[in-house]
Motif scaffolding. Sequence first.
Motif, short mmCIF file in Angstrom:
data_model
loop_
_atom_site.label_atom_id
_atom_site.label_comp_id
_atom_site.label_asym_id
_atom_site.label_seq_id
_atom_site.Cartn_x
_atom_site.Cartn_y
_atom_site.Cartn_z
N THR A 172 0.86 -1.18 0.00
CA THR A 172 0.00 0.00 0.00
C THR A 172 0.89 1.22 0.00
O THR A 172 2.02 1.16 0.48
CB THR A 172 -0.92 0.02 1.24
OG1 THR A 172 -0.10 -0.07 2.41
CG2 THR A 172 -1.90 -1.12 1.22
N GLY A 231 -2.22 1.86 -3.00
CA GLY A 231 -2.57 1.09 -4.18
C GLY A 231 -1.66 1.31 -5.36
O GLY A 231 -1.34 0.37 -6.10
N TYR A 232 -1.19 2.54 -5.59
CA TYR A 232 -0.34 2.79 -6.75
C TYR A 232 1.01 2.08 -6.63
O TYR A 232 1.60 1.69 -7.64
CB TYR A 232 -0.18 4.29 -7.03
CG TYR A 232 0.76 5.03 -6.10
CD1 TYR A 232 2.11 5.16 -6.41
CD2 TYR A 232 0.30 5.60 -4.92
CE1 TYR A 232 2.98 5.83 -5.57
CE2 TYR A 232 1.16 6.28 -4.08
CZ TYR A 232 2.50 6.40 -4.40
OH TYR A 232 3.35 7.06 -3.56
N ALA A 274 0.21 -1.56 -7.50
CA ALA A 274 0.01 -1.66 -8.95
C ALA A 274 1.34 -1.56 -9.68
O ALA A 274 1.57 -2.27 -10.67
CB ALA A 274 -0.95 -0.57 -9.43
N TYR A 320 4.22 -2.56 -8.55
CA TYR A 320 4.87 -3.86 -8.38
C TYR A 320 4.33 -4.87 -9.39
O TYR A 320 5.09 -5.58 -10.03
CB TYR A 320 4.66 -4.38 -6.96
CG TYR A 320 5.73 -3.98 -5.98
CD1 TYR A 320 6.51 -4.94 -5.35
CD2 TYR A 320 5.97 -2.65 -5.67
CE1 TYR A 320 7.48 -4.59 -4.43
CE2 TYR A 320 6.94 -2.28 -4.77
CZ TYR A 320 7.70 -3.25 -4.15
OH TYR A 320 8.68 -2.90 -3.26
N TYR A 321 3.00 -4.95 -9.50
CA TYR A 321 2.40 -5.89 -10.45
C TYR A 321 2.83 -5.59 -11.88
O TYR A 321 3.15 -6.50 -12.64
CB TYR A 321 0.87 -5.87 -10.38
CG TYR A 321 0.31 -6.35 -9.07
CD1 TYR A 321 0.91 -7.37 -8.34
CD2 TYR A 321 -0.85 -5.79 -8.57
CE1 TYR A 321 0.37 -7.81 -7.15
CE2 TYR A 321 -1.40 -6.23 -7.37
CZ TYR A 321 -0.78 -7.23 -6.66
OH TYR A 321 -1.32 -7.68 -5.48
N LEU A 322 2.85 -4.31 -12.24
CA LEU A 322 3.26 -3.93 -13.58
C LEU A 322 4.72 -4.31 -13.82
O LEU A 322 5.06 -4.89 -14.86
CB LEU A 322 3.06 -2.43 -13.79
CG LEU A 322 3.44 -1.88 -15.16
CD1 LEU A 322 2.60 -2.52 -16.26
CD2 LEU A 322 3.26 -0.36 -15.17
#
Length: 136
Positions: free
Chosen positions: A32, A34-35, A38, A40-42
């Motif tokens: 956290t 959220g960005y 996100a 990390y996922y990207l």
Amino acid sequence: MPTLRSASAALLCLAVAWIHVQDQGGFPGDKTPGYVGAGYYLLEALGLVAAVLVLLAGRRIPAAPAWLLAAGVGLGPLIGFVLSRGPGLPDYSDDKGNWTEPLGLVALAVEAALVLLALTALRTARGWSAAPAAGR
């Protein structure tokens, strides 16, 4: 057959993705705000894509875009490391001042090696070399 350079770069791309999965506490993880999660996922997805593309670079796809993506997979988290530990990021202070985190230091070494390898490959990629082509 992949070259030593492309195989090494693919392994480094996968290592960047793996390190960030570990840092977020596994998959799906819990970062956290959220960005950051996100991001990390990207990064993890792009690390996997870049690994495949550098293995195909110059044979099935143009080399330069694959190596540019690989350089980005290394450079992006390097910049994120400095920003998150230095001035900090909005609503994210978990790592501020934490310059000696062991996993972070391993990540820096892997990312720096990937950036250097990708820049070297870009320099010799078709159409990007400063040296004249053979036979000219």
